[in-house]
Write a protein that holds these residues in place. Structure first.
Motif, short mmCIF file in Angstrom:
data_model
loop_
_atom_site.label_atom_id
_atom_site.label_comp_id
_atom_site.label_asym_id
_atom_site.label_seq_id
_atom_site.Cartn_x
_atom_site.Cartn_y
_atom_site.Cartn_z
N SER A 51 0.83 -1.21 0.00
CA SER A 51 0.00 0.00 0.00
C SER A 51 0.86 1.26 0.00
O SER A 51 1.99 1.24 0.50
N ARG A 103 -9.75 -0.98 -4.82
CA ARG A 103 -8.37 -0.99 -4.29
C ARG A 103 -7.92 0.40 -3.87
O ARG A 103 -7.16 0.54 -2.91
N ASN A 142 -4.26 0.47 -2.14
CA ASN A 142 -4.04 -0.84 -1.53
C ASN A 142 -3.97 -1.91 -2.61
O ASN A 142 -4.37 -1.69 -3.75
N SER A 143 -3.45 -3.06 -2.22
CA SER A 143 -3.35 -4.20 -3.14
C SER A 143 -2.70 -3.77 -4.45
O SER A 143 -3.20 -4.10 -5.55
#
Length: 115
Positions: free
Chosen positions: A17, A64, A81-82
């Motif tokens: 992240s 995400r 994120n991800s």
């Protein structure tokens, strides 16, 4: 004239992240994030209106990435994120009078996602 300064980019492994920040020198209405990967055109990532009550995302980042803003600080954020290697790009902050009309651009911040 509004100046925009991005920060928060860097190198991260896939699945990790990062949070990007963009500080504006003045009040703005719509703010957005765009990105440009090497050899590709700049593409839309996400946008948010003044109140934060309306947000928009590219299909590639939905679920995400999260955009938010703090008007007291004239700052917009992009929580990522991800992260995937295909998210690697220079990320640009933009501000304007409408969600589809951006008058001001930041200098960009590099995001690199390693596999």
């Amino acid at each position: 004239q509004v100046q925009l300064v991005e920060s928060g980019g860097g190198l991260v492994q896939a699945g990790g992240s990062l949070r990007l920040s963009c500080g504006a020198s003045g009040r703005t209405y719509a703010m957005g994030w765009f990105r440009q990967a090497p050899g590709k055109e700049r593409e839309f990532v996400s946008a948010i209106n003044w109140s934060g009550g309306y947000t928009r995302y590219a299909d590639s980042v939905k679920g995400r990435f999260t955009i938010s803003r703090d008007n007291a600080k004239n700052t917009v954020y992009l929580q990522m994120n991800s992260l995937k290697p295909e998210d690697t790009a220079v990320y640009y902050c933009a501000a304007g009078t409408a969600l589809s009309s951006y008058n001001y651009w930041g200098q960009g911040t590099q995001v690199t996602v390693s596999s």
